[in-house]
Design an enzyme around this catalytic site. Structure first.
Site, PDB file in Angstrom:
ATOM      1  N   SER A  18       4.664  55.156   7.828  1.00  0.00           N
ATOM      2  CA  SER A  18       4.242  56.525   8.146  1.00  0.00           C
ATOM      3  C   SER A  18       3.342  57.140   7.081  1.00  0.00           C
ATOM      4  CB  SER A  18       5.464  57.427   8.348  1.00  0.00           C
ATOM      5  OG  SER A  18       6.235  57.497   7.171  1.00  0.00           O
ATOM      6  N   ASP A  55      15.832  53.531  10.921  1.00  0.00           N
ATOM      7  CA  ASP A  55      16.160  53.443   9.494  1.00  0.00           C
ATOM      8  C   ASP A  55      16.476  51.978   9.191  1.00  0.00           C
ATOM      9  OD1 ASP A  55      17.487  53.463   6.953  1.00  0.00           O
ATOM     10  OD2 ASP A  55      18.042  55.566   7.273  1.00  0.00           O
ATOM     11  N   SER A 133       7.232  44.022  -3.740  1.00  0.00           N
ATOM     12  CA  SER A 133       7.989  44.161  -4.977  1.00  0.00           C
ATOM     13  C   SER A 133       7.266  45.207  -5.822  1.00  0.00           C
ATOM     14  CB  SER A 133       8.084  42.796  -5.677  1.00  0.00           C
ATOM     15  OG  SER A 133       8.759  42.907  -6.908  1.00  0.00           O
ATOM     16  N   TYR A 147      15.509  51.407  -9.704  1.00  0.00           N
ATOM     17  CA  TYR A 147      14.315  51.022  -8.937  1.00  0.00           C
ATOM     18  C   TYR A 147      13.918  49.604  -9.343  1.00  0.00           C
ATOM     19  CZ  TYR A 147       9.502  50.760  -7.355  1.00  0.00           C
ATOM     20  OH  TYR A 147       8.325  50.343  -6.765  1.00  0.00           O
ATOM     21  N   SER A 148      13.842  49.364 -10.668  1.00  0.00           N
ATOM     22  CA  SER A 148      13.526  48.016 -11.152  1.00  0.00           C
ATOM     23  C   SER A 148      14.552  47.000 -10.669  1.00  0.00           C
ATOM     24  CB  SER A 148      13.462  47.992 -12.685  1.00  0.00           C
ATOM     25  OG  SER A 148      12.178  48.339 -13.150  1.00  0.00           O
ATOM     26  N   LYS A 151      13.909  45.941  -7.194  1.00  0.00           N
ATOM     27  CA  LYS A 151      12.737  45.072  -7.064  1.00  0.00           C
ATOM     28  C   LYS A 151      12.997  43.693  -7.691  1.00  0.00           C
ATOM     29  CE  LYS A 151      10.137  48.041  -4.875  1.00  0.00           C
ATOM     30  NZ  LYS A 151       9.747  47.820  -3.466  1.00  0.00           N
ATOM     31  N   THR A 182      -0.159  57.522  -4.546  1.00  0.00           N
ATOM     32  CA  THR A 182       0.402  57.707  -3.202  1.00  0.00           C
ATOM     33  C   THR A 182       1.411  58.856  -3.260  1.00  0.00           C
ATOM     34  OG1 THR A 182       2.331  56.257  -3.488  1.00  0.00           O
ATOM     35  CG2 THR A 182       0.257  55.198  -2.816  1.00  0.00           C
TER      36      THR A 182
END
Length: 275
Positions: A18, A55, A133, A147-148, A151, A182
């Protein structure tokens, strides 16, 4: 170098389509004549993209969407696992809910999509999976630790998956973006306990300012979209692709060759994490 490309129309599923990376990639691939299905949590309409609302943490819904696409098209050529989110803050003060949300969206969402699509790809003895990634998946970024971790999990999962499905004619690739401009930056959720903490708070704010500046001045999503288009269309894609500015590309390369403690010292200096 990419090998000779195959421009035949492909049926492509992309998550998180999106906005940001997902929207840019979906639009570029649709422009190139591919049949693109975008999965996202909100309702979307686009003349060239078939959107499905769901989702990626909801297994039943994801399996239903994938089955509908396969029944309609009689094949699924490419899955692009792009959906993701970020939660900033110290590892020590992260709540259970924050950890579960971060890992649930970024890692388990990717796993759910792969498990939904793979039976069809094995049946047709062909397919391509591209998992998003990050350079944060090859180095542990301070105050972006979970977050790391999400990934890093994608990296290990994708490498193992590649070895398991290669014999069925299915390829797996990872794309490791650096900083891009972004809406990811504005959408990042930041830990209030970390911001309020007398030790972590001031360091986190300083680090976050640097991170946001780098992201807002980063590459445009169209750069990533062009790279993914090449991966989709090439005959023999690589396992890993770093898509970043030269400095970030160099940091990924450097990590492979210097002692771990040295690299941590570089991160401490760069992100200014000393009190």
């Amino acid at each position: 170098m990419h090998s000779k490309t195959n421009n035949m129309e492909k049926v492509i599923i992309i998550t998180g389509a999106s906005s940001g990376f997902g929207k840019a990639v979906a639009e570029r691939l649709a422009q190139k004549g591919h049949k693109v299905y975008g999965i996202c949590r909100r309702e979307m309409n686009h003349a060239a993209i078939e959107y499905r609302q769901g989702d990626i943490r909801d297994n039943d819904r994801i399996n239903q969407i994938v089955k509908e696409i396969y029944d309609r098209e009689q094949r699924i050529d490419v899955l692009i696992n792009n959906a993701g989110m970020g939660i900033g803050g110290s590892l020590e003060l992260a709540t259970r809910d924050e950890i579960q949300t971060q890992m649930g969206v970024n890692f388990m969402g990717c796993v759910n999509m792969c498990q939904a699509v793979l039976p069809y790809m094995r049946k047709q003895r062909s397919g391509r999976i591209i998992n998003l990634s990050s350079i944060g998946g090859v180095m542990g970024l301070p105050y972006q630790g979970f977050y790391s971790a999400s990934k890093f999990a994608i990296e290990g999962f994708s490498e193992a998956l590649s070895a398991e499905v290669k014999g069925f004619g299915i390829t797996v690739s990872m794309v490791e973006p650096g900083d891009f401009a972004t809406n990811f930056t504005a959408s990042r959720k930041n830990s209030q306990p970390t911001l309020d903490d007398p030790d972590y708070g001031p360091i986190f704010k300083r680090s976050l300012g640097l991170i946001e500046k780098e992201e807002n001045g980063g590459l445009k999503p169209e750069v990533l979209a062009k790279k993914i288009e090449k991966i989709v269309e090439c005959r023999r894609p690589r396992l890993r692709y770093v898509v970043a500015n030269f400095e970030q590309w160099l940091s990924v390369a450097l990590k492979r060759f210097i002692p771990g403690n040295w690299f941590v010292d570089i991160l401490v200096g760069y992100y200014k994490t000393k009190p």
